[in-house]
Design a protein around this motif. Structure first.
Motif, PDB file in Angstrom:
ATOM      1  N   ARG A 104      35.903  34.831  42.206  1.00 52.94           N
ATOM      2  CA  ARG A 104      37.199  34.767  41.521  1.00 52.94           C
ATOM      3  C   ARG A 104      37.892  36.130  41.465  1.00 52.94           C
ATOM      4  N   VAL A 105      37.125  37.208  41.468  1.00 46.30           N
ATOM      5  CA  VAL A 105      37.742  38.538  41.382  1.00 46.30           C
ATOM      6  C   VAL A 105      38.598  38.852  42.613  1.00 46.30           C
ATOM      7  N   PHE A 106      38.403  38.135  43.714  1.00 40.56           N
ATOM      8  CA  PHE A 106      39.199  38.361  44.922  1.00 40.56           C
ATOM      9  C   PHE A 106      40.551  37.644  44.883  1.00 40.56           C
ATOM     10  N   ALA A 107      40.746  36.750  43.915  1.00 34.38           N
ATOM     11  CA  ALA A 107      41.994  35.977  43.849  1.00 34.38           C
ATOM     12  C   ALA A 107      43.198  36.918  43.795  1.00 34.38           C
ATOM     13  N   GLY A 108      44.144  36.681  44.661  1.00 30.46           N
ATOM     14  CA  GLY A 108      45.366  37.482  44.689  1.00 30.46           C
ATOM     15  C   GLY A 108      45.213  38.860  45.312  1.00 30.46           C
ATOM     16  N   ALA A 109      44.071  39.123  45.947  1.00 27.73           N
ATOM     17  CA  ALA A 109      43.859  40.443  46.559  1.00 27.73           C
ATOM     18  C   ALA A 109      44.896  40.694  47.651  1.00 27.73           C
ATOM     19  N   ASP A 110      45.422  41.908  47.686  1.00 28.13           N
ATOM     20  CA  ASP A 110      46.339  42.256  48.766  1.00 28.13           C
ATOM     21  C   ASP A 110      45.539  42.766  49.964  1.00 28.13           C
ATOM     22  N   THR A 111      46.215  43.351  50.926  1.00 26.90           N
ATOM     23  CA  THR A 111      45.546  43.707  52.186  1.00 26.90           C
ATOM     24  C   THR A 111      44.562  44.865  52.055  1.00 26.90           C
ATOM     25  N   PHE A 112      44.772  45.762  51.105  1.00 31.43           N
ATOM     26  CA  PHE A 112      43.852  46.899  50.957  1.00 31.43           C
ATOM     27  C   PHE A 112      42.460  46.433  50.527  1.00 31.43           C
ATOM     28  N   PRO A 113      42.320  45.728  49.383  1.00 31.82           N
ATOM     29  CA  PRO A 113      40.971  45.279  49.014  1.00 31.82           C
ATOM     30  C   PRO A 113      40.393  44.251  49.990  1.00 31.82           C
ATOM     31  N   THR A 114      41.260  43.467  50.609  1.00 36.30           N
ATOM     32  CA  THR A 114      40.762  42.502  51.602  1.00 36.30           C
ATOM     33  C   THR A 114      40.160  43.240  52.786  1.00 36.30           C
ATOM     34  N   SER A 115      40.869  44.234  53.311  1.00 38.91           N
ATOM     35  CA  SER A 115      40.351  45.024  54.439  1.00 38.91           C
ATOM     36  C   SER A 115      39.053  45.724  54.071  1.00 38.91           C
ATOM     37  N   LEU A 116      39.005  46.304  52.894  1.00 36.99           N
ATOM     38  CA  LEU A 116      37.807  47.010  52.446  1.00 36.99           C
ATOM     39  C   LEU A 116      36.624  46.050  52.312  1.00 36.99           C
TER      40      LEU A 116
END
Length: 175
Positions: A82-94
């Motif tokens: 759930r902590v990934f919900a709404g993640a933008d490209t920076f945390p997604t890439s990381l």
């Protein structure tokens, strides 16, 4: 790397929030990511590669991974919380770069050029940056000559051919 996105033919906009109503749209594999998976499977068929599908998303994204495995990928990994919900490209890439590091033993990461739900094109280059890998974007064709991947990419109305050393990240265009 793949992402499950709302089907662009089946989207509605919430009249109050003026945002995409994801709950009502049918979910599909991001079309450029499907092209990246097809490129990976072609390399597998030609050179005997092992293809792992990785996705970061909600539990329902497992169906997208299974669809890519039905196309010929060997295994799938879903990173979900759930902590990934709404993640933008920076945390997604990381997050995806860290997943690749944990899985290890790979020569190539393929991503779609961009996603149909945000169209940023940031994740593939972001993964390359976090891993400190060479990269090529807007690639329309890829082949392998050890230790290089030979890619053709379209830029400004021309085609450019590059040799990039493995391991590397390549983003595939939508055909």
């Amino acid at each position: 790397m793949i992402k499950q996105v709302p089907d662009s033919q089946d989207i509605t906009i919430d009249p109050v929030t003026k945002t995409l109503n994801r709950a009502e749209a049918r979910n599909v594999v991001n079309p450029p990511d499907k092209n990246a998976t097809e490129a990976a499977i072609r390399l597998k068929e030609k050179y005997g590669a092992f293809v792992t599908i990785i996705s970061m998303g909600p539990p329902m994204a497992e169906s997208a991974i299974l669809e890519m495995m039905a196309m010929g990928a060997d295994e799938g990994v879903l990173i979900t919380d759930r902590v990934f919900a709404g993640a933008d490209t920076f945390p997604t890439s990381l997050t995806l770069a860290k997943a690749a590091e944990v899985l290890g033993n790979f020569d190539l990461i393929l991503c779609g050029e961009e996603t149909t739900d945000s169209s940023t094109g940031h994740v593939g280059p972001g993964i390359a940056e976090f891993l400190d890998f060479e990269q090529a974007t807007y690639v329309k064709d890829i082949d392998y000559q050890d230790p290089y991947f030979i890619v053709e990419r379209e830029i400004e109305g021309a085609t450019e051919t590059l040799k990039i050393k493995k391991p590397c990240v390549v983003t595939i265009t939508l055909n």
